[in-house]
Scaffold this active site. Structure first.
Site, PDB file in Angstrom:
ATOM      1  N   GLU A   1       0.840  -1.207   0.000  1.00 59.59           N
ATOM      2  CA  GLU A   1       0.000   0.000   0.000  1.00 59.59           C
ATOM      3  C   GLU A   1       0.869   1.249   0.000  1.00 59.59           C
ATOM      4  O   GLU A   1       0.577   2.231  -0.705  1.00 59.59           O
ATOM      5  CB  GLU A   1      -0.915  -0.023   1.226  1.00 59.59           C
ATOM      6  CG  GLU A   1      -1.731   1.238   1.418  1.00 59.59           C
ATOM      7  CD  GLU A   1      -2.193   1.411   2.854  1.00 59.59           C
ATOM      8  OE1 GLU A   1      -2.508   2.546   3.229  1.00 59.59           O
ATOM      9  OE2 GLU A   1      -2.217   0.410   3.600  1.00 59.59           O
TER      10      GLU A   1
ATOM     11  N   ASP B   1       0.578   3.888  -3.085  1.00 63.28           N
ATOM     12  CA  ASP B   1       0.179   5.273  -2.867  1.00 63.28           C
ATOM     13  C   ASP B   1       1.051   6.218  -3.682  1.00 63.28           C
ATOM     14  O   ASP B   1       0.569   7.160  -4.314  1.00 63.28           O
ATOM     15  CB  ASP B   1       0.279   5.589  -1.378  1.00 63.28           C
ATOM     16  CG  ASP B   1       0.014   7.046  -1.068  1.00 63.28           C
ATOM     17  OD1 ASP B   1      -1.141   7.476  -1.198  1.00 63.28           O
ATOM     18  OD2 ASP B   1       0.968   7.762  -0.703  1.00 63.28           O
TER      19      ASP B   1
ATOM     20  N   ASP C   1      -7.194   1.129   0.795  1.00 64.19           N
ATOM     21  CA  ASP C   1      -5.837   0.637   1.088  1.00 64.19           C
ATOM     22  C   ASP C   1      -5.486  -0.567   0.217  1.00 64.19           C
ATOM     23  O   ASP C   1      -4.368  -0.683  -0.295  1.00 64.19           O
ATOM     24  CB  ASP C   1      -5.726   0.251   2.558  1.00 64.19           C
ATOM     25  CG  ASP C   1      -5.797   1.447   3.487  1.00 64.19           C
ATOM     26  OD1 ASP C   1      -5.705   2.585   2.990  1.00 64.19           O
ATOM     27  OD2 ASP C   1      -5.949   1.239   4.707  1.00 64.19           O
TER      28      ASP C   1
ATOM     29  N   GLU D   1      -4.641   0.441  -3.371  1.00 62.40           N
ATOM     30  CA  GLU D   1      -3.283   0.972  -3.470  1.00 62.40           C
ATOM     31  C   GLU D   1      -2.254  -0.157  -3.390  1.00 62.40           C
ATOM     32  O   GLU D   1      -1.240  -0.125  -4.097  1.00 62.40           O
ATOM     33  CB  GLU D   1      -3.033   1.985  -2.358  1.00 62.40           C
ATOM     34  CG  GLU D   1      -3.744   3.311  -2.577  1.00 62.40           C
ATOM     35  CD  GLU D   1      -3.410   4.331  -1.520  1.00 62.40           C
ATOM     36  OE1 GLU D   1      -3.426   5.536  -1.841  1.00 62.40           O
ATOM     37  OE2 GLU D   1      -3.142   3.939  -0.364  1.00 62.40           O
TER      38      GLU D   1
END
Length: 228
Positions: free
Chosen positions: A48, A52, A121, A124
């Site tokens: 994650e 991101d 989450d 990502e």
């Protein structure tokens, strides 16, 4: 299930373990016994973190192409919206993330896999796995397919939620919004902040991985509750 989701991502994984990790919530990793599966590294939190950054880069690149005359401020507001939790959760729902996410039995019964924060989450994390296995081109291709409608539906740059809430208060002669940290949880490398914002006797909460993002989510939630 992870193999079927690979087709959604549009990529054949050379390392399918990356995708399995991306689709493993920390509750499933921590509750699966000894060995690597019980290591928090087997959950999707590290991926994650990577995803991101990949999402921010690919969206920023796309925005610069689509809006060559816009300045940094407008581009920044567009970027903040497109990588926000509500948009991420919406994209995750569209691609069927909840059905393939691995959570512990107890969390599954509680509906954790359908929560916006968990879906965002996991999406990502999947993007992080895609980048590590297929490179930036594979990640870019998926982002441009999955975020297409969110991107093209933006006629004008969205207004920053905190700015919009401040303007709402000023127009009505009220005190400026007050933001307070209500709670902090999670490990140091992946904290979760819950912020409460209040104005005019009404309040709302927002939870995100940074105080700034949590404030934006709280402001957005409060704007929905306030009269226009």
């Amino acid at each position: 299930m992870s193999q079927s989701f690979a087709s959604v991502l549009g990529h054949e994984f050379k390392r399918p373990d990356l995708l399995r990790e991306a689709l493993t919530h920390r509750s499933a990793a921590q509750g699966s016994g000894r060995g690597r599966a019980a290591d928090t590294n087997a959950s999707n939190e590290r991926l994650e973190f990577i995803g991101d950054r990949v999402l921010g880069l690919t969206i920023a690149e796309w925005l610069a192409e689509r809006f060559p005359r816009e300045q940094e401020g407008d581009l920044g507001r567009r970027l903040a919206y497109l990588v926000s939790q509500p948009v991420l959760a919406s994209v995750a729902e569209t691609v069927g993330m909840a059905a393939v996410l691995s959570v512990s039995p107890g969390e599954a019964r509680a509906g954790v896999a359908k929560r916006a924060t968990v879906l965002a989450d996991a999406l990502e994390a999947a993007l992080g796995a895609l980048y590590l296995d297929g490179g930036l081109d594979a990640a870019r291709d998926f982002v441009r397919r999955a975020w297409y409608h969110a991107m093209v539906d933006q006629a004008d740059p969205p207004k920053d939620a905190k700015t919009a809430l401040q303007e709402w208060a000023q127009k009505r002669g009220k005190d400026l919004p007050v933001y307070e940290i209500a709670a902090r949880s999670g490990p140091p490398h992946a904290p979760a902040f819950t912020v409460t914002v209040s104005v005019g006797g009404v309040e709302a909460n927002g939870t995100a991985g940074s105080k700034r993002a949590a404030e934006q989510l709280a402001a957005d939630a409060l704007l929905v509750r306030l009269p226009g």
